[in-house]
Each structure stands twice: as structure tokens, then as C-alpha cells.
Scaffold this active site. Structure first.
Site, PDB file in Angstrom:
ATOM      1  N   ASN A  66       3.153  -0.941   6.043  1.00 32.02           N
ATOM      2  CA  ASN A  66       4.243  -1.679   6.670  1.00 32.02           C
ATOM      3  C   ASN A  66       3.790  -2.661   7.749  1.00 32.02           C
ATOM      4  O   ASN A  66       4.454  -3.677   7.982  1.00 32.02           O
ATOM      5  CB  ASN A  66       5.238  -0.693   7.302  1.00 32.02           C
ATOM      6  CG  ASN A  66       5.952   0.152   6.265  1.00 32.02           C
ATOM      7  OD1 ASN A  66       6.239  -0.309   5.163  1.00 32.02           O
ATOM      8  ND2 ASN A  66       6.226   1.403   6.608  1.00 32.02           N
ATOM      9  N   ARG A  89      11.833  -5.802   0.251  1.00 29.54           N
ATOM     10  CA  ARG A  89      10.719  -4.851   0.375  1.00 29.54           C
ATOM     11  C   ARG A  89      11.047  -3.763   1.407  1.00 29.54           C
ATOM     12  O   ARG A  89      10.717  -2.584   1.218  1.00 29.54           O
ATOM     13  CB  ARG A  89       9.456  -5.619   0.773  1.00 29.54           C
ATOM     14  CG  ARG A  89       8.201  -4.760   0.858  1.00 29.54           C
ATOM     15  CD  ARG A  89       6.966  -5.649   0.931  1.00 29.54           C
ATOM     16  NE  ARG A  89       5.751  -4.850   1.114  1.00 29.54           N
ATOM     17  CZ  ARG A  89       5.058  -4.798   2.242  1.00 29.54           C
ATOM     18  NH1 ARG A  89       5.452  -5.507   3.293  1.00 29.54           N
ATOM     19  NH2 ARG A  89       3.974  -4.063   2.327  1.00 29.54           N
ATOM     20  N   HIS A 115      10.874   0.258   0.868  1.00 33.05           N
ATOM     21  CA  HIS A 115      10.033   1.097   1.709  1.00 33.05           C
ATOM     22  C   HIS A 115      10.855   2.102   2.507  1.00 33.05           C
ATOM     23  O   HIS A 115      10.350   3.181   2.840  1.00 33.05           O
ATOM     24  CB  HIS A 115       9.197   0.224   2.651  1.00 33.05           C
ATOM     25  CG  HIS A 115       8.015  -0.403   1.992  1.00 33.05           C
ATOM     26  ND1 HIS A 115       6.806  -0.607   2.621  1.00 33.05           N
ATOM     27  CD2 HIS A 115       7.841  -0.873   0.722  1.00 33.05           C
ATOM     28  CE1 HIS A 115       5.949  -1.165   1.786  1.00 33.05           C
ATOM     29  NE2 HIS A 115       6.566  -1.352   0.621  1.00 33.05           N
ATOM     30  N   HIS A 140       8.250  -8.727  -7.309  1.00 28.31           N
ATOM     31  CA  HIS A 140       6.976  -9.352  -6.976  1.00 28.31           C
ATOM     32  C   HIS A 140       6.937 -10.825  -7.375  1.00 28.31           C
ATOM     33  O   HIS A 140       5.882 -11.464  -7.296  1.00 28.31           O
ATOM     34  CB  HIS A 140       5.819  -8.596  -7.642  1.00 28.31           C
ATOM     35  CG  HIS A 140       5.518  -7.288  -7.003  1.00 28.31           C
ATOM     36  ND1 HIS A 140       4.613  -6.381  -7.526  1.00 28.31           N
ATOM     37  CD2 HIS A 140       6.015  -6.698  -5.881  1.00 28.31           C
ATOM     38  CE1 HIS A 140       4.566  -5.318  -6.752  1.00 28.31           C
ATOM     39  NE2 HIS A 140       5.406  -5.475  -5.759  1.00 28.31           N
TER      40      HIS A 140
END
Length: 330
Positions: free
Chosen positions: A104, A71, A75, A203
Site C-alpha cells: 500500500n 485499487r 485492498h 489493470h
């Protein structure tokens, strides 16, 4: 059985090679495979192997950190390109960097893993390996340890000196986005709808705060969510709870990066609106069904999409730098 397994591996490798060849022409000219193999300061250090060792140790202790590293890569790359701007801590000069964004903080994990890898590399070959490349290597290694997805990734990125909280939500898709909104965000980064669907498979690991999806539960239950699954989620995320709880993205295989996510989408047992919306178009629904059916092909596509995302690079020269500490600019 062994012959069938060999055929599957051979097909997977061939699929990935073809996919990788398709994306190489758009790669940054300054990125290259085995970039650090040619640096004399690191000639006695296998940079990528060292990072992999740090990631392996962290994931053995807590598999959830692996999800956080994947992740983090997403990001980082989607906001200013893959420049490690997501790692920068608040300072007097910049009290609100990217990591303070609600997207975040406090959910993004894995910073300490990057710190550990960087510290080891600075002792072995100081001032050579960028934090941005460490993030890319760590995400790749997390995909291997959690899903046995293996792929080479080019390196040579530099670290950025700018990190702004205000840019995060402008560049990351929200969990409540419609399919067209989500596709537009990925298209803006040069990613196709199929790559969007492919990367959504991440996910299948990690956790989410209840606040990211309870709009599907309260005050009215989203009709696209499986009722029994909604009941489970309501038990884990009570309405008006004093504490923002945390639940696994995939309750079936929470620590395995796999195509179980697509089976969950088909069964209407996913957390986010963006996930379920993949079934709202015949095109993306067909992709979901294919990925649910063929895990080997999905893994190859996932590897190729991760490499392509790593090509979102704006800094391979000045004003980029090689940070000594990933949390602060030099």
C-alpha cells in the site's frame, strides 16, 4: 447507428441485472440499496451524489486518482472485509496499520478524496455515513468516470477499529503469483476464476512501480513477455536504478478502464506475471479472449464482480462504528 447503440445498451443492462440477481443471495442481510435514503439525518442530502461529485472533481484533475480508488476498494475488502481499515493512519497505539504495508505504501492513492467526501458528509449529516461505504461509492464512481461502467451498490457497512500491516500480504495476491496461487486467493474470498479474470481488467488503468515487475526483465528476460514491449520497459526501468520508477499499467489507453487489458494479455504486453499467467490455462485464456472480443459483456461482468466484492463485510454491527475522521478510530 443509434439503433445499434440502443441495442448494445439494452443488452448491457440486461446482462448486469441477471448477474446482479445471481449474487444477491449471498449479500449481507444488513446491506441494502439506497441505504442512506431512509436516514432522517440525511433526508436533505443525496449521499451517493455528493460522493460522486467529489470523485468527479478529483478525476478531472488527475485521472490516476480514479485508478487508486478502485485499487483501494480491492485492498480494503480483501484484507478484513470492506471496513475502511486501509484508511487508518499510524498512531502510538498502532504504528503499523495496513496502509504502511509495502503493498500500500507509497503506491496506494486517493486517501484525500475519501477525506474530502467524509468532511462534506459530516457537515451535512454527521455520524451517519461510514468511511467503508464512501470507499465503495468512490470506487464505483471511478469506474463510471474512467470506463462508463455504471451500477448500483448496496451500503450499510460499518468502519473497523483494527488495522494490521501483518495481515495485508497474507490476504492480497502478489504480482508474481502463479495462476493456481491467484485462483486460491480469490477462492478464499468467495470469488470464482471468472471473477478473478474479470476484476483483473482494472489493470487497464493506474501505474506500477518498476520493482513490481522487473524480475521479468532482469537478469534474464521472461520468455512470455513480448520482446519489443520488454525493450520499452527496460528503457523506463533501468537495471539497478537508484529510483524506483513508475510506469502505466496499460501504455495504450492508460486512463481508460476498458477491455484493452485483455488485448494486451493476448499480445504478451502486460506488466505482471499474474496477468500473463491468465493465458497459461485453457479455461482462463478463453475468458481473456472473450473479454477482449466483447467489451460490453466484460463491463457488465466487472460491475457485478465489484458489487460482489463489496459484500465481503464482517461489520454491520458492534464493534463496528461510524468514524468521524476516516483516518482514526473514534
Amino acid at each position: 447507428m443509434r439503433r445499434r447503440s440502443s441495442n448494445i445498451v439494452a443488452f448491457s443492462c440486461m446482462f448486469f441485472i441477471l448477474a446482479l440477481q445471481a449474487i444477491l443471495p449471498i449479500s449481507s442481510a444488513s446491506l441494502q440499496f439506497g441505504f442512506y435514503d431512509y436516514n432522517y439525518k440525511c433526508k436533505r442530502t443525496n449521499v451517493e451524489l455528493l460522493v460522486r461529485g467529489v470523485v468527479a472533481k478529483a478525476i478531472r484533475k488527475d485521472p490516476g486518482v480514479g485508478a487508486g480508488l478502485i485499487r483501494m476498494y480491492f485492498h480494503d475488502c480483501f484484507v478484513r472485509g470492506c471496513d475502511a481499515s486501509v484508511l487508518l493512519d499510524p498512531t502510538t497505539a498502532n504504528p503499523t496499520p495496513e496502509k504502511t504495508s509495502v503493498a500500500n505504501f507509497p503506491s496506494l492513492r486517493g486517501f484525500e478524496v475519501i477525506d474530502q467526501a467524509k468532511a462534506k458528509l459530516e457537515r451535512r449529516c454527521p455520524g451517519v455515513v461510514s468511511c467503508a461505504d464512501i470507499v465503495a461509492f468512490a470506487a464505483r464512481d471511478a469506474a463510471f468516470f474512467l470506463g462508463r461502467i455504471s451500477y448500483p451498490i448496496p451500503s450499510g457497512r460499518l468502519d473497523g477499529r483494527i488495522s494490521l500491516q501483518s495481515e495485508v500480504l497474507q490476504n492480497l495476491p502478489a504480482p508474481s503469483f502463479s495462476l493456481s496461487q491467484n485462483e486460491a486467493f480469490f477462492a478464499n474470498k468467495g470469488m470464482s476464476p471468472e471473477e478473478m479474470v474479470t476484476l483483473s481488467g482494472a489493470h487497464s488503468i493506474g501505474r506500477s512501480h518498476c520493482s513490481s515487475f522487473t524480475d521479468r526483465l532482469y537478469p534474464t528476460e521472461d520468455p512470455t513477455i513480448d520482446r519489443s514491449f520488454a525493450g520499452i520497459l527496460k528503457g523506463m526501468c533501468p537495471q539497478n536504478a537508484a529510483v524506483d520508477g513508475v510506469v502505466p499499467q496499460d501504455i495504450v489507453t492508460p486512463n481508460r478502464l476498458s477491455n484493452q487489458y485483455y488485448k494486451n494479455v493476448k499480445a504478451h504486453k502486460v506488466l505482471f506475471t499474474t496477468d500473463q499467467n491468465l493465458m497459461s490455462s485453457s479455461d482462463t485464456a478463453a475468458m481473456v479472449k472473450e473479454n477482449a472480443r466483447n467489451q460490453t459483456a466484460w463491463k457488465a461482468k466487472f460491475a457485478a464482480a465489484m458489487v460482489k466484492m463489496g459484500n465481503l463485510v464482517e461489520l454491520t454491527g458492534p464493534p463496528g462504528e461510524i468514524r468521524k475522521n476516516c483516518r482514526v478510530v473514534n
